[in-house]
Enzyme design. Structure first.
Site, PDB file in Angstrom:
ATOM      1  N   THR A 102      -3.102   6.776  -5.703  1.00 17.59           N
ATOM      2  CA  THR A 102      -4.072   5.717  -6.213  1.00 17.59           C
ATOM      3  C   THR A 102      -5.060   5.443  -5.149  1.00 17.59           C
ATOM      4  OG1 THR A 102      -2.403   4.695  -7.741  1.00 17.59           O
ATOM      5  CG2 THR A 102      -4.314   3.333  -6.846  1.00 17.59           C
ATOM      6  N   LYS A 178      -7.765   4.250 -12.707  1.00 17.44           N
ATOM      7  CA  LYS A 178      -6.253   4.105 -12.172  1.00 17.44           C
ATOM      8  C   LYS A 178      -6.289   2.594 -11.503  1.00 17.44           C
ATOM      9  CE  LYS A 178      -2.076   4.251 -10.921  1.00 17.44           C
ATOM     10  NZ  LYS A 178      -1.416   5.086 -10.168  1.00 17.44           N
ATOM     11  N   LYS A 246      -1.301  -2.991  -1.442  1.00 20.24           N
ATOM     12  CA  LYS A 246      -2.069  -1.741  -1.365  1.00 20.24           C
ATOM     13  C   LYS A 246      -2.742  -1.878  -2.818  1.00 20.24           C
ATOM     14  CE  LYS A 246      -0.676   2.474  -1.958  1.00 20.24           C
ATOM     15  NZ  LYS A 246      -1.500   3.019  -3.131  1.00 20.24           N
TER      16      LYS A 246
END
EC number: 1.1.1.411
Lengths: 302, 302
Positions: A102, A178, A246
């Protein structure tokens, strides 16, 4: 399908998703090597029939048609492919680097440009589905890239994915989809935690609340999967709080770069940051519920 | 099951949920009357075999074992049951008022106390599931009340519900579980809108984004149901924006009364209020996406 050509694959990162993908490749008959820093994981994959295993590409021999990169973030993907003795140099002419971490669309584009300068094509191919789907070769892949890159990735994707979405030809579109997906995933975990915390405060038994929601219109994939951990009082990390620090960080940075307001993602980001700041960064992401004070949560039995 | 006793039911509010419940009662063989202000809805239910229909209880004859109240809010439920010529006076001794609107635990308790003063017992029984499940007699009911109230409601609940959760004996627990459920439902719609708006801004085709999410871990019941309306550009209200202004208002008021912070619900509440303030209160709740500026959304075909 058994691949009877000389197609060789390598999976970098034998975590919960990577191990599942690597094993799925073996099951499909693709000679597959694996790279991971953990000896235990390397041993596990070797025992399953890996063509080779190593702590870096230097430990492996020959060239690969496809290298699937399933590491944690953009920096790791870049280091693995382009760092000293990088794996990109071991991709056969016409082969492909399938980058599935990602990351931001910007990072995906920058990586693709640097790979292209070496003559290596990239597929921007983030994944979703969790460890169980990875294990079953049923990951969801949201990919963008050239037709040639998709073609080179084909046998590997067929082995690891239940569904491959072709978002477009431009590198960055896969990463963007994503990131937007993670907006939903992160907000849904935080919303589940907020609702379960409110239930605890209001004296509703959490197992009852869980049963009602999972049988009604308030359900989400994440609620059903993660709030079970809260009901069980088990915060063993399957995916940790800091992963969403994150990922929601990426979401909010992407919003800022688009100058686009993301009120819910920003709020959920603050909740995960609070959880990490309170010392729960390494616990399961459902531990975001621990940011709510003054409630009694179920404790793990035994 | 055909009820061969003299059990008589009445459903107040023949909206999408109430009509489904009323028809399910008829299918179960319960002589059932219906009350609604809309002549069209009364005619529809009469044609389906209603024992009686009316604009108010005054239009109906005799007494009922169970009156199911499926109106919009606490004030309407109170007016229907306790207002001039209220329906509560037509509940047979030992019968029950089943109150299924979404309301605060405080309002549910106050209504139960006033009914009790008249000798009428109440089941605090909010529902979920949407119109299709109501039509199929498969609503999810989250109920609290005395054993006697549950027993009196039994035949009706068996006809309309796929699942009945007994939250407890205290009136207010059912209402609270529904309020917490609506926190999730409302946040999930707003999060779906935020994600789809971001996708539109980033140039991701919304039908592709929808397909990816509904096949991945970012999915929710509400995303799958409501964001289809965005993909189709069809904001015909199945459930309107102003319903969630009301419901998330209840959620945030409940949070305030518990002195409990609800960061995501408060943010989603502001988004629905913005949508209403912009003139979209009567549109489908997915129109909360119209609070995001500078994006092109799909238009309805034809």
């Amino acid at each position: 399908m058994v691949v009877d050509s000389g197609y060789r694959a390598c999976v970098v990162g034998l975590g919960s998703m990577g191990m599942g993908a690597a094993l799925s490749c073996l099951r499909a008959g693709i000679p597959t090597s694996g790279i991971d820093l953990s000896e235990a994981r390397r041993d596990q994959f070797a025992a399953a029939g890996a063509e080779g295993v190593g702590a870096s590409i230097a430990d492996l021999e020959g060239e690969f048609d496809a290298i699937l990169v399933l590491v944690v973030n953009a920096a790791q993907a870049r280091a693995v492919l382009l760092g000293e003795g990088g794996a990109a140099g071991r991709i056969r002419a016409g082969g492909v680097a399938i980058v599935s971490c990602t990351q931001s669309a910007e990072d995906a584009k920058a990586l693709a440009a640097d790979l292209e300068a070496m003559g290596v094509q990239m597929l921007d191919a983030p994944v979703s589905g969790g460890a169980a789907k990875a294990e079953a070769g049923q990951m969801t892949v949201m990919a963008s890239g050239s037709k040639a890159a998709f073609a080179a990735a084909g046998p590997l994707l067929e082995a690891v994915a239940g569904k491959v979405y072709t978002i477009g030809t431009d590198i960055g579109l896969g990463a963007m989809v994503k990131v937007i997906h993670q907006l939903l995933a992160g907000v849904h975990i935080a919303a589940g935690a907020e609702a379960m915390a409110m239930a605890a405060r209001a004296g509703i038994p959490l197992d009852t609340m869980y049963d009602v929601v999972t049988n009604a219109a308030g359900n989400s994939w994440m609620f059903e999967n993660r709030m079970k951990h809260v009901v069980d009082g088990d915060y063993t990390p399957l995916s940790a709080v800091d992963i969403f620090v994150k990922d929601l960080g990426l979401v909010t940075e992407t919003g800022r770069s688009l100058k686009f307001p993301l009120p819910l993602a920003s709020t959920a980001f603050a909740m995960f940051q609070s959880a990490s700041n309170m010392g729960f960064g390494g616990e399961d992401d459902s531990a975001v519920i621990k940011t709510f004070s003054g409630i009694d949560l179920p404790k793990k039995e035994g």
